[in-house]
Design a protein around this motif. Structure first.
Motif, short mmCIF file in Angstrom:
data_model
loop_
_atom_site.label_atom_id
_atom_site.label_comp_id
_atom_site.label_asym_id
_atom_site.label_seq_id
_atom_site.Cartn_x
_atom_site.Cartn_y
_atom_site.Cartn_z
N ALA A 259 94.33 14.61 37.77
CA ALA A 259 95.79 14.75 37.90
C ALA A 259 96.28 16.02 37.21
O ALA A 259 97.26 16.63 37.63
CB ALA A 259 96.47 13.53 37.28
N ILE A 260 95.57 16.45 36.17
CA ILE A 260 95.99 17.64 35.41
C ILE A 260 95.55 18.94 36.10
O ILE A 260 96.29 19.92 36.15
CB ILE A 260 95.44 17.56 33.97
CG1 ILE A 260 96.11 16.38 33.26
CG2 ILE A 260 95.68 18.86 33.20
CD1 ILE A 260 95.43 15.94 31.98
N VAL A 261 94.34 18.95 36.68
CA VAL A 261 93.86 20.20 37.29
C VAL A 261 94.27 20.33 38.76
O VAL A 261 94.11 21.40 39.35
CB VAL A 261 92.32 20.37 37.16
CG1 VAL A 261 91.91 20.38 35.69
CG2 VAL A 261 91.55 19.30 37.92
N LYS A 262 94.81 19.29 39.33
CA LYS A 262 95.23 19.33 40.75
C LYS A 262 96.19 20.50 40.99
O LYS A 262 97.15 20.69 40.23
CB LYS A 262 95.92 18.01 41.10
CG LYS A 262 96.02 17.81 42.58
CD LYS A 262 96.53 16.44 42.93
CE LYS A 262 96.58 16.42 44.45
NZ LYS A 262 97.05 15.31 45.04
N LEU B 264 87.58 20.04 40.14
CA LEU B 264 87.17 18.80 39.46
C LEU B 264 85.73 18.47 39.86
O LEU B 264 85.41 18.35 41.04
CB LEU B 264 88.11 17.66 39.86
CG LEU B 264 87.87 16.32 39.17
CD1 LEU B 264 88.14 16.42 37.66
CD2 LEU B 264 88.74 15.23 39.80
N GLY B 265 84.88 18.30 38.85
CA GLY B 265 83.48 18.00 39.12
C GLY B 265 83.08 16.65 38.57
O GLY B 265 83.64 16.18 37.57
N LEU C 180 92.12 18.51 26.51
CA LEU C 180 91.29 19.69 26.82
C LEU C 180 91.65 20.25 28.19
O LEU C 180 91.78 21.48 28.36
CB LEU C 180 89.80 19.30 26.77
CG LEU C 180 88.82 20.41 27.14
CD1 LEU C 180 89.01 21.65 26.26
CD2 LEU C 180 87.37 19.92 27.03
N ALA C 181 91.83 19.37 29.17
CA ALA C 181 92.17 19.85 30.52
C ALA C 181 93.49 20.63 30.51
O ALA C 181 93.61 21.69 31.13
CB ALA C 181 92.24 18.67 31.49
N LYS C 182 94.47 20.11 29.78
CA LYS C 182 95.78 20.80 29.72
C LYS C 182 95.62 22.17 29.07
O LYS C 182 96.19 23.16 29.53
CB LYS C 182 96.78 19.96 28.93
CG LYS C 182 97.36 18.82 29.74
CD LYS C 182 98.37 18.03 28.93
CE LYS C 182 98.68 16.71 29.64
NZ LYS C 182 99.19 15.68 28.76
N ALA C 183 94.84 22.23 28.00
CA ALA C 183 94.64 23.51 27.31
C ALA C 183 93.93 24.51 28.23
O ALA C 183 94.26 25.70 28.25
CB ALA C 183 93.83 23.28 26.03
N LEU C 184 92.99 24.02 29.01
CA LEU C 184 92.24 24.93 29.89
C LEU C 184 93.09 25.42 31.06
O LEU C 184 92.99 26.58 31.47
CB LEU C 184 90.97 24.24 30.42
CG LEU C 184 89.87 24.02 29.37
CD1 LEU C 184 88.70 23.27 29.98
CD2 LEU C 184 89.40 25.35 28.78
N VAL C 185 93.93 24.53 31.59
CA VAL C 185 94.82 24.96 32.69
C VAL C 185 95.66 26.14 32.21
O VAL C 185 95.81 27.14 32.91
CB VAL C 185 95.70 23.78 33.16
CG1 VAL C 185 96.86 24.26 34.02
CG2 VAL C 185 94.86 22.76 33.93
#
Ligand code: PEP
Length: 254
Positions: free
Chosen positions: A56-59, A65-66, A27-32
């Motif tokens: 590590a993905i949103v950095k 990051l929350g 999900l994080a990769k798709a959102l980035v």
């Protein structure tokens, strides 16, 4: 009439107790990908066990990051708790505090929430402070009084400088996860009221600057109408934050 906005929209996704690390990473990769370039401020709050993976993905992206909670103490004998020092170590930017599930399922009161708010601020985190009334409180005409108390007590001892790190999320408890959304007018009335509470505590300029999110069954279909209201500055999203297809359209509303 077009509203002239002085605040940036802030859209946050609370993933609650969902997703394994692999699911959270997907999900994080798709959102980035979906939110770049994004028009607004964004945050995702995975469960504790996925913070490092998602971090590590949103950095280095436009997504903060929350964390969904923290302990009221820095460290020590607190079995089962997670401290601000550990969240800092994971690169967390912001902490959601006073969520209705913490207040009502885990019986967190205003004093405990305030302790966490002050500790999070002391360690440099942004805080999303959630406030909101139960259905029976709304039906008794107590929605404003409940939000006033939770706002005042949640912010007790927070300095005017620290207030710039605070976002308030107005989340009527009866609208969370129920599919029932407050009408834009009803939500706006409470948002404007909370802003007036901030004005009394911190002055007109601080009230003008503070971001107040709405939360409670926000979806792509109602996001733009809610955000069009003068005092609604974003959303804290639960259920619809769990899939890129449902979160990205909210995050990219126009
Ligand atoms: C929430 O839990 O903060 C929330 C708003 O959930 P939902 O969007 O599912 O109502």
């Amino acid at each position: 009439m077009e509203v002239t906005r002085s605040r940036d929209y802030f859209i946050a996704g609370n993933w609650k107790m969902h997703k394994t690390r692999a699911e959270a990473a997907a999900l994080a990769k798709a959102l980035v990908k979906a939110l770049k370039p994004g028009k607004h401020k964004y945050l995702v709050a995975p469960t504790f066990t996925a913070l490092e993976t998602v971090g590590a993905i949103v950095k280095g992206t436009n997504i903060l990051l929350g964390a969904q909670n923290c302990a009221p103490e820095e460290q020590g004998a607190h079995t089962g708790e997670v401290s601000v020092l550990q969240l800092k170590d994971l690169g967390v930017d912001a902490i959601i505090l006073g969520h209705s599930e913490r207040r009502h399922i885990y019986k967190e009161d205003d004093t405990l929430i305030n302790k966490k708010v002050k500790l999070a601020l002391k360690h440099g985190f942004e805080v999303i402070l959630c406030v909101g009334e139960l259905l029976e409180e709304r039906e008794k005409g107590k929605a404003e009084a409940v939000c006033k108390r939770q706002t005042e007590k949640g912010l007790a001892g927070v300095t005017p400088e620290e207030l710039s790190k605070i976002t308030i999320a107005y989340e009527p408890v009866w609208a969370i996860g129920t599919g029932k959304t407050a009408t834009p007018d009803d939500a706006e009335a409470i948002h404007a009221y909370i802003r007036s509470v901030i004005a009394k505590l911190y002055g007109a300029q601080a009230a003008k600057q503070i971001v107040i999110q709405y939360g409670g069954s926000v979806k792509a279909e109602n996001a733009a109408q809610l955000m069009a209201k003068e005092d609604i500055d974003g959303a804290l999203v639960g259920g619809a934050a769990l899939k890129e297809e449902t979160f990205a359209p909210i995050a990219k509303f126009s």
